[in-house]
Design a protein around this motif. Sequence first.
Motif, PDB file in Angstrom:
ATOM      1  N   ARG A 193      71.651   6.703 -44.738  1.00 37.40           N
ATOM      2  CA  ARG A 193      72.221   5.456 -44.244  1.00 37.40           C
ATOM      3  C   ARG A 193      73.006   4.741 -45.339  1.00 37.40           C
ATOM      4  NH1 ARG A 193      71.843   1.456 -40.515  1.00 37.40           N
ATOM      5  NH2 ARG A 193      71.574  -0.464 -41.654  1.00 37.40           N
ATOM      6  N   GLU A 229      77.449  -0.704 -38.416  1.00 33.61           N
ATOM      7  CA  GLU A 229      76.163  -0.155 -37.976  1.00 33.61           C
ATOM      8  C   GLU A 229      76.397   1.107 -37.140  1.00 33.61           C
ATOM      9  OE1 GLU A 229      72.890  -0.835 -38.116  1.00 33.61           O
ATOM     10  OE2 GLU A 229      73.220  -2.370 -39.647  1.00 33.61           O
ATOM     11  N   PHE A 287      75.273   4.841 -37.966  1.00 31.16           N
ATOM     12  CA  PHE A 287      74.398   5.563 -37.035  1.00 31.16           C
ATOM     13  C   PHE A 287      74.897   6.987 -36.797  1.00 31.16           C
ATOM     14  CE2 PHE A 287      73.694   6.747 -32.516  1.00 31.16           C
ATOM     15  CZ  PHE A 287      72.349   7.021 -32.600  1.00 31.16           C
ATOM     16  N   GLY A 306      73.230  13.929 -40.732  1.00 34.80           N
ATOM     17  CA  GLY A 306      72.397  14.237 -41.893  1.00 34.80           C
ATOM     18  C   GLY A 306      72.700  13.401 -43.128  1.00 34.80           C
ATOM     19  N   THR A 308      74.403   9.207 -39.854  1.00 33.93           N
ATOM     20  CA  THR A 308      73.030   9.653 -40.110  1.00 33.93           C
ATOM     21  C   THR A 308      72.656  10.789 -39.161  1.00 33.93           C
ATOM     22  OG1 THR A 308      72.180   7.900 -38.683  1.00 33.93           O
ATOM     23  CG2 THR A 308      72.168   7.478 -41.043  1.00 33.93           C
TER      24      THR A 308
END
Lengths: 305, 416
Positions: free
Chosen positions: A107, A94, A98, A104, A101
């Motif tokens: 996910r 995760e 994160f 850019g 993202t």
Amino acid sequence: MSESAIRLSGVTKAFAGHVAVSELSLAIPRGSVFGLLGPNGAGKTTTLRMVMDILGADSGTIEILGRPADQAARDRIGYMPEERGLYPRMVVDEQLAFFATLKGLSRREALRRVGPWLERVGLGEWRKRKLYELSKGMQQKVQFVATVLPDPDVLILDEPLAGLDPVAADAMRETLLDLRRQGKTLVLSSHQMETVERLCDSIALIDRGRKLLDGPVREVKARHGKNTVVLAFDGDGAFLAGLPGVQKVSDFGRYVEIRLAEGSDPQAILKEAATRLRLSRFEIVEPSLHDIFVEEVTAHGEAAA
Amino acid sequence: MSRVLSVVRREYLERVRSKAFIVSTILGPTLLAGILIAPILLTRQRGRALHVAILDPSGLLGSEVTQSLARRRAAGRERFVIEPPPPGTADQTRAALQERVVQGTLDGYLYLPPDALERSAAEYYGKNVSNVMDLQLMDKAVEDALVSRRLAREGLDPERVRSLTRRVDLKTIRVTARGAREDRGGSFLLSLVLMMLLYTTMAMWGTAMMNGVIEEKSNRVVEVVVSSLPASRLFAGKLLGVGAAGLTQFLVWAACLAAISASGGAAWGAAGAVPELSPFLLVAFVLFFLLGYFLYGAMYASIGAAVNTTQEAQSLAFPVMMPLILSIVFYPMVLAAPDSTAAVVLSLVPFFAPLLMFLRMTAVSPPAWQVALSMFLMLGAIAVITWAAARIYRVGILMYGKRPTFPEILRWVGRA
């Protein structure tokens, strides 16, 4: 390809009362390993922060990959700050998704890349664990993966080898050279010049916010000449400092380093030493970056005085 | 924009998944229900009947007091069981009763002295003399008996006098645009509960925002994040993400409150004891929470950015807490006269508005323009505060070392 990955022109940054970076101009060639070297407080981190727009420059311009530094250009840089930081209570994948993202990446794409990268650094089984469950060394690896996951063209790594044990440091050097082979530009910043010296194609030495010198490592060394002699011997070598052409003698216990004046002949020293001492080693060496740095600082200090 | 959403998503999920969030979200309504319903249940449940003996040497009042007490009922059951006093002389009887009280076979006895009529005096001897409600009942019974006796002595009919002097039963009925409804003091309680809920959630989520910023700063993770997106957008994302988590919890709580209110406490056999919470007031409740959160959350965030540890934050957070605390100080004044000039002015000040304007809305129906103006002023304050806070944030998150003073922090606003 002569285009620079990152180019700084006359960049200045002052904090309340003191100038951290002064009129700094740098051209970091594409596809090379560049070392930004200097002691603590020289302004390395401030410079890198300005490149990443974490700090705004007071004056001067910064270009990235041939265009003025903007968000899109900075998205192609992976930045690993000296002070590493991750979310301790967040699950590893995760966490990596994160950060990707934020650069850019979608996910989904980020999560797809997480697996192979974690396998590659040997953390495949730790994917679903919370960060604080990992050892310090493993956390460092996660931090590195977070930097490279978006596949940036340029990697800025502040003190990349700090805090790594010898085995991990070697693995990191291997990975960095591998990235270089893929055509990435690497910017390594360090205050321990010897540790990154071997990796770098070119360097810049900075001190107190000013550039002392820059250029390809080979040129920098050549410019400072093969004027250093290493001598190991039995007996009293006190007379060495008095020989003609000797600028400075540094005693390292088991051996001494003799800095010669411009144009003097190492052979003359060898002859004289051989008659008066029992020599076990004689070698003409290139000056280390450390020596060059000290020399430059002294020279600039005298110029300023 | 998608990057800001990424920050929002992270903040929201990390918070909502935490144990602390789940526990407090469930615990809140439980406590709330307790506060609203417990008093109702408590007054209804007063345990078993009291066993009492009445000692009346003169024989003038005893029978009437006995009758009066025997009529008393609580929760559908007799409150008093009157036991006959043991025979013997007055002193022997008292000694015997005293003994039974000590042993616990009797709760107490009422002694009506021979000169009770003249002195208006009686005595109760009991193991427990702090059961105010029961004592009041006995007081009333003796008083009624005394008054009846005296009236009879004067040649008046006690029943007639009683019907002529019957006390008025003043019901309080709250009138709103949406109709009238009887209110037994629950309205005041509801105002208080709603305001305290706003106060708690705002302070709680403001602090959560502050601690989140401090944590990111002390983990040094913030530098990695701001290398990818501007500090102002990280700030916005955090404020929205934490706010969304706060709103989730707040909505759960508001829904529970509405449910308790809608049932009117009927389920607990206390219909009308809990006043109705109108949908209009519920919407305002949520809106004022959001406005208050953004106002205080932004200020808390800038404090978090300026310090290194939560300990350091304590003293700096105080000026931020101050208006919230003052709102609590002012509330009795506002509730006592919700339409006074002072109350109107206070409720328009953006820092007090989240609590005090809403409080006025629960008590009276303030003119719509006042509510609109307070919201408008709050939005203006939020715009200014978040702008300044974002600038403080940008400077603060990379500052380590000595804790800055308040004036220093304010100077950061002017720095680009």
